[in-house]
Design an enzyme around this catalytic site. Structure first.
Site, PDB file in Angstrom:
ATOM      1  N   GLU A   1      25.731  -7.959  11.008  1.00  0.00           N
ATOM      2  CA  GLU A   1      25.048  -7.956   9.708  1.00  0.00           C
ATOM      3  C   GLU A   1      23.621  -8.497   9.827  1.00  0.00           C
ATOM      4  OE1 GLU A   1      29.202  -8.442   7.136  1.00  0.00           O
ATOM      5  OE2 GLU A   1      27.741 -10.078   7.101  1.00  0.00           O
TER       6      GLU A   1
ATOM      7  N   HIS B   1      27.162 -13.143  -0.777  1.00  0.00           N
ATOM      8  CA  HIS B   1      27.940 -12.580   0.324  1.00  0.00           C
ATOM      9  C   HIS B   1      27.838 -13.526   1.509  1.00  0.00           C
ATOM     10  CE1 HIS B   1      29.328  -9.919   3.549  1.00  0.00           C
ATOM     11  NE2 HIS B   1      28.319 -10.426   4.244  1.00  0.00           N
TER      12      HIS B   1
ATOM     13  N   TYR C   1      28.566  -2.155   3.302  1.00  0.00           N
ATOM     14  CA  TYR C   1      29.927  -2.326   2.785  1.00  0.00           C
ATOM     15  C   TYR C   1      30.880  -1.205   3.235  1.00  0.00           C
ATOM     16  CZ  TYR C   1      28.971  -6.433  -0.109  1.00  0.00           C
ATOM     17  OH  TYR C   1      28.682  -7.698  -0.553  1.00  0.00           O
TER      18      TYR C   1
ATOM     19  N   ASN D   1      29.691 -11.722  -7.939  1.00  0.00           N
ATOM     20  CA  ASN D   1      30.082 -13.064  -7.511  1.00  0.00           C
ATOM     21  C   ASN D   1      29.001 -13.791  -6.705  1.00  0.00           C
ATOM     22  OD1 ASN D   1      30.355 -11.535  -5.257  1.00  0.00           O
ATOM     23  ND2 ASN D   1      32.519 -11.959  -4.905  1.00  0.00           N
TER      24      ASN D   1
ATOM     25  N   LYS E   1      23.113 -12.217  -4.252  1.00  0.00           N
ATOM     26  CA  LYS E   1      23.304 -10.888  -4.843  1.00  0.00           C
ATOM     27  C   LYS E   1      22.506 -10.708  -6.147  1.00  0.00           C
ATOM     28  CE  LYS E   1      27.993 -10.157  -2.965  1.00  0.00           C
ATOM     29  NZ  LYS E   1      29.384  -9.805  -3.350  1.00  0.00           N
TER      30      LYS E   1
HETATM   31  P1  ADP Z   1      34.081 -11.491   0.058  1.00  0.00           P
HETATM   32  O1  ADP Z   1      32.712 -11.175  -0.515  1.00  0.00           O
HETATM   33  O2  ADP Z   1      34.623 -12.781  -0.474  1.00  0.00           O
HETATM   34  O3  ADP Z   1      34.116 -11.416   1.568  1.00  0.00           O
HETATM   35  P2  ADP Z   1      35.467  -8.922   0.063  1.00  0.00           P
HETATM   36  O4  ADP Z   1      34.882  -8.713   1.425  1.00  0.00           O
HETATM   37  O5  ADP Z   1      36.934  -8.764  -0.094  1.00  0.00           O
HETATM   38  O6  ADP Z   1      35.089 -10.370  -0.509  1.00  0.00           O
HETATM   39  O7  ADP Z   1      34.782  -7.941  -0.962  1.00  0.00           O
HETATM   40  C1  ADP Z   1      33.400  -7.648  -0.871  1.00  0.00           C
HETATM   41  C2  ADP Z   1      32.802  -7.675  -2.253  1.00  0.00           C
HETATM   42  O8  ADP Z   1      33.361  -6.611  -3.022  1.00  0.00           O
HETATM   43  C3  ADP Z   1      33.100  -8.921  -3.084  1.00  0.00           C
HETATM   44  O9  ADP Z   1      32.262 -10.021  -2.775  1.00  0.00           O
HETATM   45  C4  ADP Z   1      32.888  -8.411  -4.488  1.00  0.00           C
HETATM   46  O10 ADP Z   1      31.520  -8.341  -4.825  1.00  0.00           O
HETATM   47  C5  ADP Z   1      33.460  -6.995  -4.393  1.00  0.00           C
HETATM   48  N1  ADP Z   1      34.866  -6.971  -4.801  1.00  0.00           N
HETATM   49  C6  ADP Z   1      35.933  -7.451  -4.092  1.00  0.00           C
HETATM   50  N2  ADP Z   1      37.085  -7.281  -4.760  1.00  0.00           N
HETATM   51  C7  ADP Z   1      36.755  -6.667  -5.944  1.00  0.00           C
HETATM   52  C8  ADP Z   1      37.483  -6.223  -7.079  1.00  0.00           C
HETATM   53  N3  ADP Z   1      38.795  -6.364  -7.148  1.00  0.00           N
HETATM   54  N4  ADP Z   1      36.784  -5.646  -8.095  1.00  0.00           N
HETATM   55  C9  ADP Z   1      35.446  -5.481  -8.034  1.00  0.00           C
HETATM   56  N5  ADP Z   1      34.695  -5.884  -6.993  1.00  0.00           N
HETATM   57  C10 ADP Z   1      35.320  -6.475  -5.947  1.00  0.00           C
HETATM   58 MG    MG Z   2      33.803  -9.788   2.818  1.00  0.00          MG
END
Ligand code: ADP
Ligand code: MG
Length: 139
Positions: A127, A116, A50, A113, A10
């Site tokens: 994807e 992905h 997303y 973070n 990212k």
């Molecule tokens: P993952 O990436 O671990 O699969 P999710 O699919 O739940 O997590 O969420 C997609 C992305 O959305 C996350 O990787 C993160 O970048 C963002 N995200 C998730 N939860 C939050 C939150 N509470 N606040 C801000 N951004 C979030």
């Molecule tokens: Mg996810």
């Protein structure tokens, strides 16, 4: 079983020049990078990617973050690649991520973070098809 999963390095990570360090963690975990391309996501691409989170309060911010700088889209291959990569990435919130995971090592916060990874083999195929042609994946 050998399978493929989809990964994105990212913007928060590409901005800090961490592509190589993240790829080293991926490869050390036994996953093979069988396709990789650095792109600037368009807003339409990020919104579509997303889409499942469209109703979540962080959706707008997430889309803006994903287009704020280049990303590296990747196809990873290996034994149980989808689940293995989820393990290697660590928990969504880096505060909850296990030692040695990419998010523990590099993530800034729950939004930024660093990586992905697909959450199911079915979604991985969807994807991958969004960003790669079959002939661009060399296993
Ligand atoms: P993952 O990436 O671990 O699969 P999710 O699919 O739940 O997590 O969420 C997609 C992305 O959305 C996350 O990787 C993160 O970048 C963002 N995200 C998730 N939860 C939050 C939150 N509470 N606040 C801000 N951004 C979030
Ligand atoms: Mg996810």
């Amino acid at each position: 079983m050998t399978e493929r999963t989809f990964s994105i390095i990212k913007p928060d990570a590409t901005k800090r020049n961490l592509t190589g360090k993240i790829n080293a963690v991926i490869e050390d975990a036994g996953l093979r990078i069988v396709a990789q391309r650095r792109i600037k996501m368009t807003q339409d691409q990020a919104k579509k990617f997303y889409e499942v989170h469209a109703e979540r309060p962080f959706y707008g911010e997430l889309v803006e973050t994903m287009i704020s700088a280049p990303v590296v889209v990747q196809v990873l291959e290996g034994d149980n690649a989808m689940a293995r990569y989820r393990e290697v990435m660590g928990a969504t919130n880096p505060e909850q991520a296990a030692e040695g995971t990419i998010r523990k090592l590099f993530a800034l916060n729950v939004g930024e973070n660093s990586v992905h990874g697909s959450d199911s083999v079915e979604n991985a195929a969807i994807e991958i098809a969004q960003f790669f042609k079959d002939e661009d994946i060399v296993g």
